[in-house]
Scaffold this motif. Structure first.
Motif, PDB file in Angstrom:
ATOM      1  N   VAL A   1      13.967  11.013   6.973  1.00 34.66           N
ATOM      2  CA  VAL A   1      12.698  10.700   6.707  1.00 34.66           C
ATOM      3  C   VAL A   1      12.040   9.750   7.706  1.00 34.66           C
ATOM      4  O   VAL A   1      12.765   8.596   8.015  1.00 34.66           O
ATOM      5  N   LEU A   2      10.963   9.909   8.259  1.00 35.39           N
ATOM      6  CA  LEU A   2      10.087   9.139   9.233  1.00 35.39           C
ATOM      7  C   LEU A   2       9.677   7.742   8.640  1.00 35.39           C
ATOM      8  O   LEU A   2       8.917   7.999   7.430  1.00 35.39           O
ATOM      9  N   THR A   3       9.953   6.571   9.091  1.00 40.08           N
ATOM     10  CA  THR A   3       9.430   5.727   8.453  1.00 40.08           C
ATOM     11  C   THR A   3       7.963   5.153   9.205  1.00 40.08           C
ATOM     12  O   THR A   3       7.824   5.195  10.423  1.00 40.08           O
ATOM     13  N   GLU A   4       7.168   4.271   8.178  1.00 38.54           N
ATOM     14  CA  GLU A   4       5.925   3.981   8.749  1.00 38.54           C
ATOM     15  C   GLU A   4       5.959   2.978  10.114  1.00 38.54           C
ATOM     16  O   GLU A   4       6.933   2.304  10.116  1.00 38.54           O
ATOM     17  N   CYS A   5       4.964   3.154  11.051  1.00 38.41           N
ATOM     18  CA  CYS A   5       4.967   2.275  11.972  1.00 38.41           C
ATOM     19  C   CYS A   5       3.455   2.257  12.533  1.00 38.41           C
ATOM     20  O   CYS A   5       2.484   2.862  11.816  1.00 38.41           O
ATOM     21  N   SER A   6       3.277   1.592  13.492  1.00 40.18           N
ATOM     22  CA  SER A   6       1.882   1.368  13.891  1.00 40.18           C
ATOM     23  C   SER A   6       1.573   2.653  14.783  1.00 40.18           C
ATOM     24  O   SER A   6       2.357   3.401  15.365  1.00 40.18           O
ATOM     25  N   PRO A   7       0.086   2.988  14.823  1.00 42.19           N
ATOM     26  CA  PRO A   7      -0.191   4.069  15.572  1.00 42.19           C
ATOM     27  C   PRO A   7       0.153   4.008  17.075  1.00 42.19           C
ATOM     28  O   PRO A   7       0.211   2.815  17.709  1.00 42.19           O
ATOM     29  N   TRP A   8       0.230   5.138  17.607  1.00 47.60           N
ATOM     30  CA  TRP A   8       0.663   5.187  19.065  1.00 47.60           C
ATOM     31  C   TRP A   8      -0.701   5.060  19.967  1.00 47.60           C
ATOM     32  O   TRP A   8      -1.650   5.432  19.708  1.00 47.60           O
ATOM     33  N   PRO A   9      -0.457   4.077  21.096  1.00 48.54           N
ATOM     34  CA  PRO A   9       0.532   3.415  21.470  1.00 48.54           C
ATOM     35  C   PRO A   9       0.219   1.944  20.727  1.00 48.54           C
ATOM     36  O   PRO A   9      -0.581   1.707  20.396  1.00 48.54           O
ATOM     37  N   ASP A  10       1.487   1.364  20.474  1.00 49.75           N
ATOM     38  CA  ASP A  10       1.518   0.332  19.423  1.00 49.75           C
ATOM     39  C   ASP A  10       1.800  -0.931  20.386  1.00 49.75           C
ATOM     40  O   ASP A  10       2.188  -2.112  19.765  1.00 49.75           O
ATOM     41  N   THR A  11       2.158  -0.785  21.569  1.00 53.75           N
ATOM     42  CA  THR A  11       2.260  -2.178  22.462  1.00 53.75           C
ATOM     43  C   THR A  11       1.301  -2.179  23.939  1.00 53.75           C
ATOM     44  O   THR A  11       0.957  -1.010  24.106  1.00 53.75           O
ATOM     45  N   PRO A  12       0.861  -3.241  24.295  1.00 56.38           N
ATOM     46  CA  PRO A  12      -0.077  -3.416  25.390  1.00 56.38           C
ATOM     47  C   PRO A  12       0.686  -2.919  26.554  1.00 56.38           C
ATOM     48  O   PRO A  12      -0.099  -2.577  27.740  1.00 56.38           O
ATOM     49  N   THR A  13       1.985  -3.027  26.699  1.00 53.21           N
ATOM     50  CA  THR A  13       2.663  -2.529  28.011  1.00 53.21           C
ATOM     51  C   THR A  13       2.784  -0.956  28.059  1.00 53.21           C
ATOM     52  O   THR A  13       3.187  -0.435  29.272  1.00 53.21           O
TER      53      THR A  13
ATOM     54  N   LYS B   1       0.878  -0.983  -0.020  1.00 57.72           N
ATOM     55  CA  LYS B   1      -0.102  -0.017  -0.121  1.00 57.72           C
ATOM     56  C   LYS B   1       0.852   1.222   0.122  1.00 57.72           C
ATOM     57  O   LYS B   1       1.829   1.422   0.909  1.00 57.72           O
ATOM     58  N   HIS B   2       0.441   2.235  -0.817  1.00 60.14           N
ATOM     59  CA  HIS B   2       1.475   3.511  -1.026  1.00 60.14           C
ATOM     60  C   HIS B   2       0.824   4.415   0.123  1.00 60.14           C
ATOM     61  O   HIS B   2      -0.260   4.588   0.400  1.00 60.14           O
ATOM     62  N   PRO B   3       1.948   4.855   0.848  1.00 64.50           N
ATOM     63  CA  PRO B   3       1.617   5.746   2.102  1.00 64.50           C
ATOM     64  C   PRO B   3       1.013   6.955   1.599  1.00 64.50           C
ATOM     65  O   PRO B   3       1.588   7.528   0.823  1.00 64.50           O
ATOM     66  N   PRO B   4      -0.230   7.433   2.193  1.00 62.00           N
ATOM     67  CA  PRO B   4      -0.638   8.543   1.754  1.00 62.00           C
ATOM     68  C   PRO B   4       0.033  10.007   2.210  1.00 62.00           C
ATOM     69  O   PRO B   4      -0.142  10.802   1.635  1.00 62.00           O
ATOM     70  N   PHE B   5       0.988   9.886   3.361  1.00 66.38           N
ATOM     71  CA  PHE B   5       1.651  11.110   3.592  1.00 66.38           C
ATOM     72  C   PHE B   5       3.182  10.589   3.788  1.00 66.38           C
ATOM     73  O   PHE B   5       3.473   9.208   4.050  1.00 66.38           O
ATOM     74  N   GLN B   6       3.850  11.588   3.848  1.00 65.69           N
ATOM     75  CA  GLN B   6       5.225  11.507   4.162  1.00 65.69           C
ATOM     76  C   GLN B   6       5.777  12.712   5.030  1.00 65.69           C
ATOM     77  O   GLN B   6       5.368  13.843   5.011  1.00 65.69           O
TER      78      GLN B   6
END
Length: 501
Positions: free
Chosen positions: A270-282, A60-65
């Motif tokens: 350049v910021l790299t794609e990641c999961s939305p925050w928070p991305d971990t249950p801890t 999927k092409h990222p919509p923003f950068q």
């Protein structure tokens, strides 16, 4: 090998539009099910054509950068994540770029989107206690924020908001079709979250994360579109420039072969794609009155820390679930955990653990506590949490003789019937110190005797003589020895002596 010859023809001719037909020919000649499409494309013969092959399942092409105008470190190995050094309090531009292809996410055309920029911990152990770490920083730096937006320098940002309870986040609206730049200032430095030792401590890495949301039908910006982040370290003013120069000089001294193992330094990050925050249950969620979009989903609320003024129905009352022992129980409420910390001389950390229940505190590892509280208090707190009953240095069993004599008299009065037997009630005396004073104190506790009324403790020796019990005699007691004891009035009539037999 007809399929190889056919594919050679495809490569030589460069007719990309005949590629699908060539693949279908492969299937016909090898037979049904001989090779899957992924198997064929994985062959070495196709590697050089990867760039020109049609990608049916293209990512999927990222919509923003998002691009931060700060150079990356040259001392980062090829396949590691980039690392960027920032100066404390200096403004750095983050360009918000519309990266959509034609027809992508048409529902935001002509509309604003909302972005939340955060500075968060890169270290997972610190992420676990993020809320407490930030509260501790707030306590040491009252009135300061970890992250600010330099509004005069920013371009295209609208409706800027900062929540007083979220010192590490700023949010704003922006139009993807217009030029937008957000200038951020990070006020915390990496060494502020490092346990103090002897100077020259290595600072912890942070992350700059941007989460972008579109507007829902009810007008709230809660529909997640895109998230990206980068790794940073923050130094005191001009410290980042010195660190960048040091890394560059180190790389210049390396051989050409060694340099091949490292990434080049780029002028921007350049910021790299990641999961939305928070991305971990801890990750602990900040309990702020104004909810942030990333904290509203059910999966994140599962891990919310309860408010310090509330407790679950099972934990209300006078703290009976904690019990009277020194051990912290997993069922302890937040209030009981605070009391336990005070009782065990950890009052310095009551604010830091102000939202921790017993279960939360017991989940922390030794390394976590050392990183949070420093080596001395961290190890002490870990030992207190994991403490077990200490095995006594000596155990003796003691029975009060008058009780035994009375039982024998009752036994004799029962027509000589000894079927019931006499019950000799012994008390176990556990000595943590091999001292006569410890014996006296434990006897007073076991038999409810006022300690100030016990003058001396004797041991009955051969021919009935009374030997003063001193430290040396206690040290020579055999473990699990049994004694009868009686009391006699002191010569001066004040108090009494105890005689062990």
């Amino acid at each position: 090998m007809a399929w190889v010859l056919k594919m050679d023809e495809v490569i030589e001719s460069g007719l990309v539009h005949d590629f699908d037909a060539s693949l279908s020919g492969i299937g016909q000649e090898l037979g049904a099910g001989a090779y899957s499409m992924s198997d064929v494309l994985a062959l070495p013969i196709f590697k050089q054509e990867d760039s020109s092959l049609p990608q049916e399942n293209e990512t999927k092409h990222p919509p923003f950068q998002y691009v931060m105008c700060a150079a990356t470190s040259p001392a980062v190995k090829l396949y590691d994540e980039t690392l960027t050094y920032l100066n404390q309090g200096q403004s750095y531009e983050i360009r918000m770029l519309d990266n959509r292809k034609a027809g992508d996410i048409p529902e935001i055309n002509g509309k604003l989107v909302k972005s939340i920029i955060r500075v968060v911990f890169h270290d997972r152990r610190l992420q676990y206690t993020e809320h407490q770490q930030l509260e501790g920083w707030k306590w040491n730096r009252p009135g300061d924020r970890l992250l600010d937006l330099d509004i005069p320098m920013s371009v295209g940002v609208i409706d800027i908001k900062t929540n007083p309870s979220q010192l590490n986040a700023v949010e704003f609206l922006w139009d993807p079709t217009k030029c937008t730049s957000a200038f951020i200032q990070v006020h915390c430095i990496s060494t502020e979250f490092t346990p103090r030792k002897h100077g020259g401590e290595k600072g912890v890495p942070f992350r700059i994360q941007v989460d972008t949301f579109k507007q829902t039908e009810n007008g709230e910006y809660t529909d997640h579109l895109h998230s990206a982040s980068c790794q940073i370290k923050v130094f005191k003013p001009k410290g980042a420039d010195r660190k960048q120069k040091t890394d560059r000089e180190k790389m210049e001294k390396r051989t050409a072969h060694e340099k091949e193992k490292y990434q080049p330094s780029y002028d921007t990050t350049v910021l790299t794609e990641c999961s939305p925050w928070p991305d971990t249950p801890t990750t602990f969620v900040n309990n702020s009155p104004a909810p942030a979009p990333a904290f509203t989903s059910a999966q994140h609320n599962t891990y919310s820390v309860p408010d310090s003024n509330s407790s679950s129905p099972n934990h209300q009352g006078d703290g009976s679930s904690q019990g009277s022992g020194d051990q912290l129980h997993p069922s302890a409420t937040i209030q009981e955990t605070q009391q336990w910390l005070l009782k065990h001389r950890f009052s310095t950390y009551t604010r830091l653990f102000s939202n921790f229940s017993g279960a939360d505190l017991l989940k922390l590892t030794r390394e976590d506590l050392v990183q949070i509280c420093g080596p001395a208090d961290g190890i002490r707190l870990y030992n207190a949490l994991k403490s077990r009953s200490v095995r006594p240095r000596l155990t003796i069993y003691v029975c009060q003789e008058p009780l035994r004599s009375l039982q024998l008299e009752r036994q004799d009065a029962g027509n000589g019937d000894s079927s019931n037997g006499a019950i000799y009630v012994y008390h176990a005396i556990y000595l943590e110190e091999m001292a006569a004073s410890e014996v006296t104190r434990k006897l007073a506790l076991a038999f409810n005797i006022p300690l100030h009324q016990i003058n001396q403790v004797y041991r009955q020796g051969p021919t009935g003589i009374h030997i003063l019990v001193n430290d040396q005699m206690v040290q020579n007691f055999q473990d699990e020895s049994c004694f009868l004891f009686t009391t006699i009035k002191a010569e001066n009539g004040e108090g009494f002596h105890i005689i062990l037999k």
